[in-house]
Every structure is written in C-alpha cells, then in structure tokens.
Design an enzyme around this catalytic site. Structure first.
Site, PDB file in Angstrom:
ATOM      1  N   TYR A 152       0.837  -1.197   0.000  1.00 53.25           N
ATOM      2  CA  TYR A 152       0.000   0.000   0.000  1.00 53.25           C
ATOM      3  C   TYR A 152       0.875   1.252   0.000  1.00 53.25           C
ATOM      4  O   TYR A 152       0.688   2.164  -0.812  1.00 53.25           O
ATOM      5  CB  TYR A 152      -0.917  -0.013   1.218  1.00 53.25           C
ATOM      6  CG  TYR A 152      -1.951   1.093   1.227  1.00 53.25           C
ATOM      7  CD1 TYR A 152      -2.925   1.155   0.238  1.00 53.25           C
ATOM      8  CD2 TYR A 152      -1.946   2.064   2.220  1.00 53.25           C
ATOM      9  CE1 TYR A 152      -3.872   2.166   0.238  1.00 53.25           C
ATOM     10  CE2 TYR A 152      -2.895   3.080   2.231  1.00 53.25           C
ATOM     11  CZ  TYR A 152      -3.849   3.128   1.237  1.00 53.25           C
ATOM     12  OH  TYR A 152      -4.786   4.132   1.240  1.00 53.25           O
ATOM     13  N   SER A 155       2.714   1.699  -3.364  1.00 50.12           N
ATOM     14  CA  SER A 155       1.854   2.144  -4.462  1.00 50.12           C
ATOM     15  C   SER A 155       1.461   3.608  -4.302  1.00 50.12           C
ATOM     16  O   SER A 155       1.362   4.348  -5.290  1.00 50.12           O
ATOM     17  CB  SER A 155       0.605   1.265  -4.552  1.00 50.12           C
ATOM     18  OG  SER A 155      -0.199   1.390  -3.388  1.00 50.12           O
TER      19      SER A 155
END
Length: 269
Positions: A152, A155
């Site tokens: 997470y 990204s």
C-alpha cells in the site's frame, strides 16, 4: 449560459468516491461514476439523477488500460468535456512483507499506481483543454512507510511521485494537480484489504464509526479543487506524522511502529 463542468470519479461505488460524486453533483457538476460493482454504481447514479443532477456510470476496472480509455471516451461522449478527474479507486493490504505473496503487491500497484496513470493518460488531453484538475486520493502511507502495509505504501509513494512530476511538467499549461491525503476514513477499503495470501480480510481492524466520514472528506476535496491547492492533509495525526518524520525520522519510525502494532490481530508486535 454557463457551461456545465464534468467530473470523473473512480472507485465511485462506495466510500470517498461515492461521496465525491454526490458532492460535486450538488455543486452543479455533471458526474461520471466509475467502479467495478455495477449494482452499486447503478443505484448511486440513479439516486443522483432522481435528485435532479446529471450522472452517468460506466463499469471500470482501473487496473485495465482499455477500461480507462473507454471510461474517458464515455465521459466525453456523455458530457462533451472533462474538467476534473478524481483518481480515488484504491486497494489496501495488511501483512508482513516476509510472509506476503508478491502478487499482492502487484495487485496494489496495478490499481493504486497504474490505475491513476492509465486514467490520467487518457483524460489528459481534455484536462489540458479545460485547464482542469487531476486529483489523486492518496494517504499518509504515501508519505510515511507503514509497517504491515508495504504494498500500500509503495503504491501510494509511486502515485505521489507520478503526480508531483506531472504537476511540474505542466507548470505552464494551466493543469492543476492535487494530492489529497484524508487519513483514516470510514469506508470499505479495510474490509476489502488483502491479507498475506491475497484474500480479502473481510473485517476492518479499526473502529470505522470513530473515523472521519466520507462526506466530510469529499467536501474538503471539492474545496481544495476550487482553490487549486497542491496538497491536502486532513487529520491532525497526519499533519503531526509528516512534521515528526521530517524533523525526527528515527523517532517517527518508532512511533509509527507502536501505533500500527496496536491494531487488533496486528501481524507484528
């Protein structure tokens, strides 16, 4: 007559995306709602149209380049222009990197990073023509690496790097780029978050009812677009995290570790 402006919202079937669609519609925008869940999209869009707004929806998986191209063309065919693109579609994960399947990280990059790239690439000619806004709904995880969320954070860091560069490239074109970091917001993202094996964890590890509500986030994003702000960090915790990470990075690591370790069933202690 003032020409109606158009906004595309990805991940619009729930949470922040759905709230953004409703808020921009309430301010007179024509809205294109995009997401994978057709039933939820249809219901949300129908509610906006019933209330007297202009809304259309298209089933879209932002991780698929052709879907993003089709989404943009649909918006232009429906309303003639694109003035705001809100890259909100997102996927999260929770698990130690040591134990996490690499496909989990690939899925997060495909949705959070490549989804933003694809949608922005195809919408860019229309946004340049309208001197419009590109919005990336990011996270403090895109500014401070969060343990248990390598995919997470990676990204979101990538998304922010892309958008920052896009902003700088377009200093003289009139394009506006906003990176919005809402902080923990009540939504489905944690229940749909992937575990180490790539399956949805189904239950949120946090008390959703105590978090900022999507409608409040949407109002802040709308205001930031209107004022053409470059960054939006909403929560005091988020702002403090950024400050401490700049001034005392090692201490910030320890505080972040201890905070995330308090989650129920945390993968680390």
């Amino acid at each position: 007559m003032i020409e109606r402006k158009t906004v595309i919202v990805t991940g619009a079937s729930s949470g922040i995306g759905k709230a953004c669609a409703a808020h921009f519609a309430s301010q007179g925008y024509a809205v294109v709602m995009a997401a994978r869940d057709e039933a939820k999209l249809a219901d949300a869009c129908a509610a906006l149209n019933k209330a007297g707004h202009s809304c259309a929806y298209i089933v879209t998986d932002v991780s698929v380049e052709s879907d993003c191209s089709r989404m943009v063309q649909f918006a232009v065919d429906q309303f003639g222009s694109i003035d705001v693109l809100i890259n909100n579609a997102g996927l999260s994960m929770r698990g130690l990197f040591e134990k996490t399947e690499l496909d989990v990280l690939r899925k997060l990059m495909d949705v959070n990073f490549w989804g933003t790239v694809y949608a922005t690439k195809y919408a860019l000619p229309y946004l340049l023509a309208s001197k419009g806004s590109v919005v990336g709904v990011s996270s403090i995880a895109g500014k401070k690496g969060l343990p248990g969320r390598t995919g997470y954070s990676a990204s979101k860091f990538a998304m922010e790097g892309f958008l920052e560069t896009l902003r700088t490239e377009n200093l003289k074109t009139g394009l506006h780029v906003l990176v919005a970091c809402p902080g923990f917001t009540a939504s489905e993202i944690r229940s749909k978050s992937l575990n180490e094996a790539g399956h949805a964890q189904e239950q949120s590890p946090r008390e959703e009812q105590k978090m900022m509500q999507p409608e409040e986030v949407a109002a802040h994003i709308y205001k930031a677009v209107m004022h053409r702000k470059r960054d939006l960090v909403l929560t005091p915790v988020g702002k403090l995290t950024l400050l401490l990470n700049t001034l005392f990075p090692s201490w910030s690591d320890k505080l972040t570790y201890n905070h995330m370790a308090k989650e129920p069933d945390s993968p680390f202690k």
